[in-house]
Design a protein around this motif. Structure first.
Motif, short mmCIF file in Angstrom:
data_model
loop_
_atom_site.label_atom_id
_atom_site.label_comp_id
_atom_site.label_asym_id
_atom_site.label_seq_id
_atom_site.Cartn_x
_atom_site.Cartn_y
_atom_site.Cartn_z
N ILE A 70 -0.49 7.89 -8.73
CA ILE A 70 -0.12 9.03 -8.46
C ILE A 70 0.38 10.42 -9.52
O ILE A 70 0.90 9.90 -10.16
N GLU A 126 5.62 15.25 -4.72
CA GLU A 126 5.10 15.21 -5.98
C GLU A 126 4.91 17.27 -5.98
O GLU A 126 4.84 17.53 -7.35
N TYR A 141 -0.97 -0.51 -6.67
CA TYR A 141 0.17 -0.04 -7.18
C TYR A 141 1.11 -0.48 -8.06
O TYR A 141 2.18 -0.32 -8.67
N PHE A 154 -4.23 10.42 -7.09
CA PHE A 154 -3.88 11.09 -5.70
C PHE A 154 -2.73 11.76 -5.74
O PHE A 154 -1.91 11.08 -6.42
N SER A 193 6.18 -2.25 -5.41
CA SER A 193 5.55 -2.56 -6.41
C SER A 193 6.81 -2.39 -7.73
O SER A 193 7.59 -1.31 -7.52
N GLY A 233 7.35 5.95 -4.45
CA GLY A 233 6.87 6.09 -4.86
C GLY A 233 7.30 6.62 -6.25
O GLY A 233 7.60 5.51 -7.30
N GLY A 288 8.62 3.41 0.76
CA GLY A 288 7.35 3.34 -0.60
C GLY A 288 8.06 4.54 -1.27
O GLY A 288 6.99 4.99 -0.61
N GLU A 315 14.86 5.05 1.77
CA GLU A 315 13.25 5.14 2.01
C GLU A 315 11.84 4.20 1.81
O GLU A 315 12.27 3.60 1.20
N ASN A 343 7.50 8.85 3.78
CA ASN A 343 5.97 9.90 3.43
C ASN A 343 5.02 9.31 2.86
O ASN A 343 5.01 8.78 1.68
N THR A 381 0.82 13.64 -3.63
CA THR A 381 2.43 13.86 -2.52
C THR A 381 2.78 15.30 -2.29
O THR A 381 2.73 15.54 -3.68
N1 SAH Z 1 6.24 8.17 -0.81
C1 SAH Z 1 5.76 8.04 -2.03
C2 SAH Z 1 4.50 7.65 -2.82
C3 SAH Z 1 3.34 7.39 -1.50
S1 SAH Z 1 2.38 6.31 -1.32
C4 SAH Z 1 5.52 9.98 -2.21
O1 SAH Z 1 5.36 10.99 -1.23
O2 SAH Z 1 4.80 10.37 -3.49
C5 SAH Z 1 3.01 4.52 -1.26
C6 SAH Z 1 4.66 3.93 -1.86
O3 SAH Z 1 4.57 3.20 -1.14
C7 SAH Z 1 4.80 3.74 -3.09
O4 SAH Z 1 5.51 3.50 -3.81
C8 SAH Z 1 3.44 2.42 -2.79
O5 SAH Z 1 3.95 1.44 -4.07
C9 SAH Z 1 4.21 1.97 -1.65
N2 SAH Z 1 3.69 0.55 -1.41
C10 SAH Z 1 2.40 0.57 -0.37
N3 SAH Z 1 2.40 -0.18 0.32
C11 SAH Z 1 3.28 -1.30 0.27
C12 SAH Z 1 3.56 -2.08 0.98
N4 SAH Z 1 3.27 -2.95 1.84
N5 SAH Z 1 5.41 -2.82 0.93
C13 SAH Z 1 6.09 -2.10 -0.07
N6 SAH Z 1 6.08 -0.86 -0.57
C14 SAH Z 1 4.27 -0.35 -0.73
#
Ligand code: SAH
Length: 363
Positions: free
Chosen positions: A42, A53, A36, A48, A117, A87, A85, A83, A156, A50
């Motif tokens: 994504i 998306e 990430y 992958f 990230s 994405g 993560g 929210e 999510n 989601t």
């Molecule tokens: N919710 C989004 C993306 C899911 S992917 C969707 O449904 O499309 C996971 C997301 O969590 C990404 O944005 C990634 O950068 C973030 N992420 C993963 N591990 C994390 C952590 N330990 N702390 C904070 N963010 C994290």
């Protein structure tokens, strides 16, 4: 990802074999070379895809859900919308587009995006540029940094990315699975550590599991569920967690890597594939409960979306669309609700304050 490979080997040389959790965390959110952090995995051209998306209906229904709960707790202004993560920001962009239809709600929203990230943060910032909010969104690294107050939290496909530890039953009891590297740049491989105190993490009812059984435990996920439960119980509001996994805690190795929409060996070329593990919803529910909150679900994603009116929303979009767009709307909704696609593997859980009624979709 030669850089991540080198860093992992360095860690193993100096600290010994890595726990699965340490490996997962490094692969996903290594400060520079993680999946990430180094890139955006994504989407159709990534590893992958989601739900938000796939279809705008997902974020729109989540907004409708939040709005009902906000009114139910007396429409506090401000209300924190958190929210975890986000994405590429697709869910939140759809959410904020529809929230504008209720000016009072939209005005009250204070957005907190928990994102590790910088690459994904930049992508989120681009998606939310058009959102026209009273206060600009805030970003933070962990949920603990989000200020106190009534909140609506959405996660999510976030929990599946939080690290899990794995233990394997052997003749001498549970031992942690770890990741070692063969000498001279040889392959990464699983090894079993000596029996240790960490096995206290394993539920007592599994003491007589069959030899060879693997169990996954995620202190990171449980801690977070507990923090969310505590906030919701104390300040009011609700949390919606959508992810993939089983309703009941069980055994089994569910660690999976996915590269360009196909499975990839978990230990091969780390950093070139996304890595995740099934969410243990029962463990999350228990942690939130013990922190004082009330938990509903898990229920199948298909049931959740259908009860919130996914079909009606799709029909409305189709009514004003060209035949091509109509087919696209229809196909993407099917992907979210069909049992062979995301409909049943994905589940939804709601965390609310003690005494609060079941939220929409969970009645
Ligand atoms: N919710 C989004 C993306 C899911 S992917 C969707 O449904 O499309 C996971 C997301 O969590 C990404 O944005 C990634 O950068 C973030 N992420 C993963 N591990 C994390 C952590 N330990 N702390 C904070 N963010 C994290």
């Amino acid at each position: 990802m030669a850089d991540l490979d080198r860093d992992l080997r360095r860690l193993i040389t100096h600290h010994g074999p890595l726990s699965v959790a340490e490996y997962m965390a490094a692969v996903l959110v290594h400060p520079r070379f993680g999946v990430y952090t180094a890139r955006d995995p994504i989407g159709a051209d990534g590893d992958f895809i989601t739900a938000p998306e796939v279809s705008q209906v997902f974020g729109e229904l989540v907004c409708a859900w939040c709005r009902v709960l906000w009114r139910a707790i007396g429409a506090p202004d401000p209300i924190l919308v958190v929210e975890l993560g986000p994405g590429r920001g697709a869910l939140m962009a759809d959410f904020l587009r529809v929230s504008r239809t209720d000016a009072e709600f939209h005005r009250a929203l204070r957005l907190w995006l928990v994102e590790a990230s910088p690459t994904m943060r930049a992508s989120q910032r681009r998606s939310l540029r058009a959102a026209e909010m009273i206060a600009p969104p805030s970003w933070c690294d962990t949920f603990a940094q989000v200020p106190d107050g009534p909140l609506l939290l959405i996660a999510n496909e976030f929990f599946d990315a939080l690290p899990v530890r794995q233990f394997q039953m052997t003749v001498s009891g549970w031992r942690e699975r770890r990741i070692d590297a063969a000498a001279n740049g040889g392959e990464f491989r699983f090894v079993l550590s000596a029996p240790s105190g960490a096995t206290a993490l394993i539920p007592a009812r599994l003491a007589s599991a069959a030899e060879g059984s693997v169990i996954e435990v995620s202190p990171a996920r449980i801690t977070l569920a507990s923090q969310i439960g505590e906030r919701v119980a104390r300040f009011g509001g609700a949390a919606l967690i959508v992810d993939y996994g089983a309703c009941e805690s069980g055994t089994g190795d569910t660690l999976r890597a996915v590269r360009r929409h196909a499975f990839h060996p978990v230990l091969e070329e780390p950093g070139t594939a996304d890595i995740s593990a099934h969410v243990d919803f029962a463990a999350l529910a228990q942690a939130a409960n013990e922190a004082g909150a009330r938990v509903f679900g898990p229920i199948a994603q298909s049931a959740f979306l259908e009860r919130l009116g996914a079909e009606e929303r799709a029909r409305a979009l189709i009514a004003n669309a060209t035949p091509e767009v109509a087919a696209e709307v229809e196909n993407s909704l099917r992907r979210l609700v069909d049992p062979q696609a995301m409909g049943t593997l994905f589940k939804a859980v709601a965390i609310v304050a003690p005494g609060a009624p079941p939220p929409p979709g969970f009645e």
